[in-house]
Motif scaffolding. Structure first.
Motif, short mmCIF file in Angstrom:
data_model
loop_
_atom_site.label_atom_id
_atom_site.label_comp_id
_atom_site.label_asym_id
_atom_site.label_seq_id
_atom_site.Cartn_x
_atom_site.Cartn_y
_atom_site.Cartn_z
N PHE B 122 57.34 66.20 68.22
CA PHE B 122 58.13 65.96 69.44
C PHE B 122 59.09 64.78 69.24
O PHE B 122 60.18 64.75 69.76
CB PHE B 122 57.22 65.64 70.62
CG PHE B 122 56.34 66.80 71.05
CD1 PHE B 122 56.75 68.11 70.88
CD2 PHE B 122 55.10 66.57 71.64
CE1 PHE B 122 55.95 69.17 71.28
CE2 PHE B 122 54.29 67.63 72.04
CZ PHE B 122 54.71 68.92 71.86
N THR B 125 63.80 64.01 65.81
CA THR B 125 64.96 64.75 66.32
C THR B 125 65.33 65.93 65.43
O THR B 125 66.01 66.85 65.85
CB THR B 125 66.16 63.78 66.48
OG1 THR B 125 67.22 64.46 67.11
CG2 THR B 125 66.65 63.28 65.13
N VAL B 127 63.24 68.12 64.06
CA VAL B 127 62.38 69.30 64.24
C VAL B 127 62.98 70.20 65.31
O VAL B 127 63.33 69.73 66.40
CB VAL B 127 60.95 68.87 64.66
CG1 VAL B 127 60.10 70.09 64.97
CG2 VAL B 127 60.32 68.05 63.57
N LYS B 129 63.21 72.29 68.31
CA LYS B 129 62.34 72.43 69.48
C LYS B 129 62.37 73.85 70.04
O LYS B 129 61.61 74.18 70.93
CB LYS B 129 62.76 71.44 70.58
CG LYS B 129 62.85 69.99 70.14
CD LYS B 129 61.52 69.44 69.71
CE LYS B 129 61.56 67.94 69.46
NZ LYS B 129 62.50 67.49 68.44
N LYS B 178 59.61 73.38 72.89
CA LYS B 178 60.07 72.51 73.98
C LYS B 178 59.33 72.82 75.29
O LYS B 178 59.00 71.93 76.05
CB LYS B 178 61.58 72.66 74.17
CG LYS B 178 62.02 74.05 74.57
CD LYS B 178 63.51 74.14 74.77
CE LYS B 178 63.89 75.57 75.13
NZ LYS B 178 65.30 75.78 75.28
N GLN B 181 55.80 71.52 75.02
CA GLN B 181 55.81 70.07 75.26
C GLN B 181 55.89 69.78 76.75
O GLN B 181 55.21 68.91 77.27
CB GLN B 181 57.00 69.44 74.53
CG GLN B 181 57.03 67.93 74.69
CD GLN B 181 58.36 67.32 74.26
OE1 GLN B 181 59.34 68.02 74.03
NE2 GLN B 181 58.39 66.02 74.15
#
Lengths: 361, 412
Positions: B122, B125, B127, B129, B178, B181
């Motif tokens: 998370f 930046t 990775v 999402k 995302k 998360q």
């Protein structure tokens, strides 16, 4: 001294750029953390309070038509007390540029180029803002005529593309208001809007002085509306918990935007917009700071002082050792709690009272 | 003289960026990560499987692609980030995250709690999402031993599978990183995540966890995993996952078989072509009341008659028949969603529909009062389910095939 001229519309647009430059980056996450769904109220309340503060400054300016704060403070308080005030406004202007240089450089490094050291960004931006300040207020205003609409259109374009993934109930206003949260959420955008103290430094440049008040208030309120819309949109896209976990939630929206599984990662678009808007603000503050110092020293040409900023600005930008120090000490404590309130409210308030007592109106 | 000095300095400054930027890394220096697997190993360490593939040209080049496209590298560490970095002890290239397609989490790690282990992903930046998240029953290792036959390219395989599943079946809750998360961060909703398994293409069956992967195999989605907070607490069957998607209004299309209105022994397959759902919840006294309103639009996909050749007496397109068909589906969906919600309240204690999220966002002051005891509130919540179905058409054939003269008699 050669006085440059800008129109009232240009002043309005400059104020919008100055107000949005920091508040768009720092604002949404903090406002949402405190105010949740009532974030729009915090943004609007901040704009209203900033407009009230600006009216105080405008009232003071009206007492000394055609003069900047560095000039009329000496007339009002005498050179012994007046000159430090001129120095103070130069200091605050350069300090805010330094802080902004550091913040925007750090943002570019964090999101796009994590392995590049900070100094190329800081030095490059310093060259840009000093060069713009060297060219003068008219050039900055003309550049902003292009930069502000293009940046905002880019941002709106990106947000609209992301809209289908939002959830309406995350962003809709609610009846159950959290008043303490709303008030807490007002502080950061209000402090960002406080940078509008620079009207004390550039007001004489307006070609129609009678429109100064309308132009300034319009700029502040428009910036407040734009910030409220952006903040509420961030809520709509990310919800309050996730939005407040990131430093810059709008960048996350840009990063996660996915069009047809082909186009992704739009953060350079957003970052380019912010970078250019912040360049306008930094150029303007550098110009205003240099001009204020020049007038304090009773010199004619501000450009040598602007050149000196080539050394001062990077030094200020390199002062914080890390992001936490930059945000909590240099931005929040020094800038937001000390420098800006003094420049935006306390000094103008004191000078206005003295001006009234001395019947300068 | 001064002008020459300025021009010289300007040229010198212009030459600085010609050397390239700090972040310049050529594509061949990267290992392009396609999948990442996470699980716990004995001793409590995290095991990371990094599945990399060589970059393939998107256009035909005349050069045959490498025989093996998936290369798995594993390492363990106290944290996910440490394990990822340890991969580089024997992987001579730099790991490249922006093309990550899927994250597969093993059952052991999922049961312990995923949020702290996903922090590295998370926070970074780079990775992607928009990657898909899956849970593997057992260890994720077997997933990476798959040798797919239909779509060889791992970078597109999982995306195709997810899109096909959500476009034609709708029996697994596929979720992006995302959104996962988001649901982990939100105290008012518990995530539901698709389960990724392996399909034995020779035996035509889903392999159980830990089984040997045959030479011909495919990825397969098999229902959904239910979380409570960030911990895996149970599994939903494909049918239950379908009811979940209907209750969330997320089913793009799918098929549900219901008893035929003319004769319950016969069957009618309703092809779902549209689905919307609305959720309302509020706190009344010491109880939460919620209403789930589901709207479904469908077509008559097929009919199965117990007695072969059975035909209708009346071949007209009767609105009443459409209504009855819709009622059958309404009954089935309502019962399915109610059963799913009852299971979520009594067995999983997981707010899978996000009642808490709704209250938190619409009635924040009420949420402040109840958030500490939300689990108990959810378990006792009174949830009403309302389903409305509209059958649009029976495709190109008449819904009731007419009995021809001299044909077989109807069996009923």
């Amino acid at each position: 001294m050669n006085i440059e001229r800008i129109s009232s519309r240009q002043l309005t647009w400059l104020i919008i750029s100055v107000n949005l430059s920091a508040s768009m980056i720092l604002g949404p996450s903090v406002i949402i953390f405190y105010a949740k769904q009532s974030a729009w109220l915090s943004s609007l309340l901040a704009a209203l309070l900033a407009a009230a503060g600006a009216l105080l400054n405008l009232h003071l300016i009206r007492c000394f038509p055609g003069q900047t704060v560095a000039q009329f403070s000496q007339k009002l308080l005498g050179p012994w007390f007046g000159k430090p005030i001129g120095f103070y406004y130069s200091l605050v202007s350069f300090y805010m540029v330094g802080v902004c240089l550091r913040m925007i450089s750090q943002l570019v490094k964090m999101t796009l180029m994590p392995e590049t050291p900070l100094w190329p960004f800081i030095l490059g931006l310093t060259l840009l803002v000093v060069y713009s300040a060297w060219l003068g207020l008219e050039a900055i205003a003309r550049a902003n005529d292009l930069i502000l609409p293009v940046s905002l259109v880019g941002l709106v374009f990106m947000l609209l593309l992301a809209a289908p993934e939002g959830r309406p109930y995350w962003g809709l206003p609610v009846w159950q208001l959290n008043l303490p949260g709303i008030v807490m959420g007002t502080f950061t955008p209000l402090a960002c809007f406080g940078e509008v103290f620079l009207i004390l430094l550039i007001a004489p440049a307006l070609n129609k002085p009678t429109e100064l008040r309308t132009a300034a208030v319009k700029g502040i309120l428009t910036a407040g509306l734009i910030l409220a819309a952006i903040t509420q949109f961030v809520l709509f896209m990310m919800g309050s918990f996730r939005a407040s976990a990131y430093f810059v939630p709008v960048m996350r929206i840009a990063e996660e935007l996915n069009i047809l599984d082909i186009f992704e990662r739009f953060e350079p678009l957003v970052l380019a917009g912010w970078l250019t808007i912040n360049s306008v603000k930094m150029s303007l503050l550098t110009y205003a700071g240099a001009r204020s110092l020049t007038e304090t020293l009773n010199r004619q040409n501000y450009r040598p002082v602007a050149l000196a900023a080539l050394l001062v600005l990077p030094l200020l930008a390199f002062l914080p050792r890390n992001l936490a120090e930059n945000l909590s000490i240099y931005v929040e404590t020094v800038a937001f709690k000390i420098l800006i309130p003094i420049a935006f409210l306390i000094l103008p308030g004191i000078m206005l009272i003295i001006a009234k007592v001395k019947k300068h109106a | 003289m001064h002008k020459k000095v300025w021009v010289f300095m300007l040229l010198l400054a212009c030459s600085l960026p010609l050397s390239g930027c700090w972040n310049r890394i050529e594509p061949e220096e990267y290992a392009w990560i396609t999948y990442v697997g996470l699980d716990l190993v004995d001793g409590g360490q995290v095991k990371v499987d990094v599945c990399v593939m060589p970059p393939l040209s998107p256009v035909p080049t005349g050069v045959a692609p490498p025989e093996k496209l998936m290369h798995v590298f594993s390492a363990t560490g106290d944290t996910v980030f440490e394990a990822v970095r340890r991969v580089n002890a024997y992987m001579p290239k730099r790991l490249f995250w922006p093309y990550l397609q899927a994250l597969v989490i093993g059952e052991k790690l999922a049961r312990q709690g995923v949020e702290q282990h996903l922090d590295a992903l998370f926070r970074n930046t780079r990775v992607r999402k928009n990657a898909w998240v899956f849970i593997a029953q057992g260890s994720p290792d077997m997933v990476f031993e798959v040798n797919p036959q239909i779509e060889k390219n791992p970078a597109t395989l999982i995306d195709f599978l997810v899109k096909t599943e959500s476009s034609f079946l709708g029996k697994s809750r596929v979720i992006r990183l995302k959104d996962f998360q988001q649901e982990l961060a939100d105290p008012g909703v518990d995530p539901l995540v698709s389960v990724l398994g392996v399909w034995d293409a020779e035996q035509q069956k889903l392999l159980p966890p830990g089984a040997a992967v045959p030479s011909k195999s495919e990825f397969a989605l098999n229902g959904s995993a239910v979380f409570h907070g960030d911990e895996l607490v149970g599994w939903l069957s494909p049918d239950e996952s379908q009811f979940f998607l209907l209750a969330k209004g997320k089913m793009k299309t799918g098929l549900i078989v219901v008893p035929h209105p003319d004769n319950p022994e016969n069957l009618a397959g309703i092809e779902i072509i549209g689905n919307k759902a609305g959720l309302e919840a509020k706190v009344e006294g010491d109880q939460v009341r919620a209403a789930v309103k589901i709207k479904i639009t469908g077509n008559l996909g097929d009919q199965w008659f117990k007695v072969s050749g059975e035909k209708a007496q009346d071949h007209s397109e009767d609105p009443e028949f459409y209504r009855q068909l819709g009622e059958q589906l309404e009954r089935k969906v309502k019962a399915g969603v109610e059963s799913l919600l009852a299971r979520s309240q009594t067995e999983f204690h997981s707010d899978i529909l996000g009642l808490g999220d709704y209250i938190c966002n619409r009635y924040p002051n009420d949420w402040e009062q109840i958030k500490s005891g939300w689990e108990e509130y959810y378990d006792k919540a009174a949830i009403e389910v309302e389903v409305k179905v509209n059958i649009l058409a029976p495709n190109v054939l008449r819904s009731r095939l007419p009995k021809q003269s001299g044909g077989e008699e109807a069996g009923t």
